[in-house]
Design an enzyme around this catalytic site. Sequence first.
Site, mmCIF file in Angstrom:
data_model
loop_
_atom_site.group_PDB
_atom_site.id
_atom_site.type_symbol
_atom_site.label_atom_id
_atom_site.label_comp_id
_atom_site.label_asym_id
_atom_site.label_seq_id
_atom_site.Cartn_x
_atom_site.Cartn_y
_atom_site.Cartn_z
ATOM 1 N N SER A 180 -45.903 -15.204 5.633
ATOM 2 C CA SER A 180 -46.869 -14.663 5.038
ATOM 3 C C SER A 180 -47.486 -15.679 3.897
ATOM 4 C CB SER A 180 -45.994 -13.385 4.115
ATOM 5 O OG SER A 180 -46.940 -13.174 2.967
ATOM 6 N N LYS A 191 -52.598 -11.035 3.500
ATOM 7 C CA LYS A 191 -51.016 -11.441 3.337
ATOM 8 C C LYS A 191 -50.598 -10.115 2.591
ATOM 9 C CE LYS A 191 -50.997 -14.969 5.411
ATOM 10 N NZ LYS A 191 -50.183 -15.104 6.987
ATOM 11 N N TYR A 224 -57.906 -13.333 2.308
ATOM 12 C CA TYR A 224 -56.831 -13.909 2.814
ATOM 13 C C TYR A 224 -55.586 -13.350 1.823
ATOM 14 C CZ TYR A 224 -52.957 -17.349 3.894
ATOM 15 O OH TYR A 224 -51.842 -17.728 3.956
ATOM 16 N N THR A 274 -47.111 -20.900 21.564
ATOM 17 C CA THR A 274 -48.370 -20.356 21.797
ATOM 18 C C THR A 274 -49.408 -20.963 21.058
ATOM 19 O OG1 THR A 274 -48.291 -18.374 20.267
ATOM 20 C CG2 THR A 274 -46.919 -18.278 22.164
ATOM 21 N N ASN A 285 -46.625 -16.887 13.286
ATOM 22 C CA ASN A 285 -47.164 -18.195 12.327
ATOM 23 C C ASN A 285 -48.851 -18.085 12.264
ATOM 24 O OD1 ASN A 285 -47.157 -20.881 10.615
ATOM 25 N ND2 ASN A 285 -48.013 -21.268 12.804
#
Length: 272
Positions: free
Chosen positions: A134, A152, A148, A32, A83
Amino acid sequence: MSKTIFITGSSRGFGKIWAEAFLKRGDNVIATARNSENFDYLIQTYGEAVLPIQLDVNDRDADFAAIEKAKEHFGTIDVLINNAGYGLFGTVEETSEQQARDQIETNFFGLLWLTQAVLPIMRQQGHGHIIQVSSILGIATLPILGLYNASKFAVEGLSETLASEVKGFGINVTLLEPNGFETDWAGTSAVQTTGIEAYNPVKDAFKASLKSDAFGVPEATSAAMFKLIDSNHPPLRLFLGKLALPWIKQVYQGRLAEWEEWAEVAAIAHGK
């Protein structure tokens, strides 16, 4: 035995590398990305073993529809690899509201929606493996990447909790913790804040700390991914790269020392 693997963010970086690596060894892949035209080569090369789906992971309804389409097409989903994500570079003060919301929306909520969508399928079939990409920055932080880091850290808390909830259904959860790799993550796919001059020294120090040998070779991760998805007892966390574990050991030694230093104060706060 071949597996059916659903991978988000498959048009570049780790996702692209892993999708082709899995297909080469005989697995089925649902690939995807925001633009499914990027998968023409995979279709021409691997035919019916690949199912391309155009998907914006921020769209919850589309996430559920994509998972259902994959299930209908292949009959099963053995592995979900979340991902899709990107880096937002800039200090906390510099980050706009929209930049902050977009970062969390993609890196955390997109992952959450796909996880929720695949769980009923994996529960029904009695097996499955959810792999959350992660980062080492979900365990320890670096400056200039505050949002960011935060996204995570959220993925870490969600996934560790999820692992304890679904183990009894035969579903495994793994957090991948890459150190730096030579992907486009810090390149054209990244977003930059509008700078505040006062933070230039922090940014300069951050750039100076980056060494040329600090970044791994992305293609080398495929062998580790094969071992991971083929394991009957996969780990909750898997570091990717040789620099991650030594750094985290150093970070945790510092944390433990500080916690011990303040242990008496913490005990007093208990009240009895």
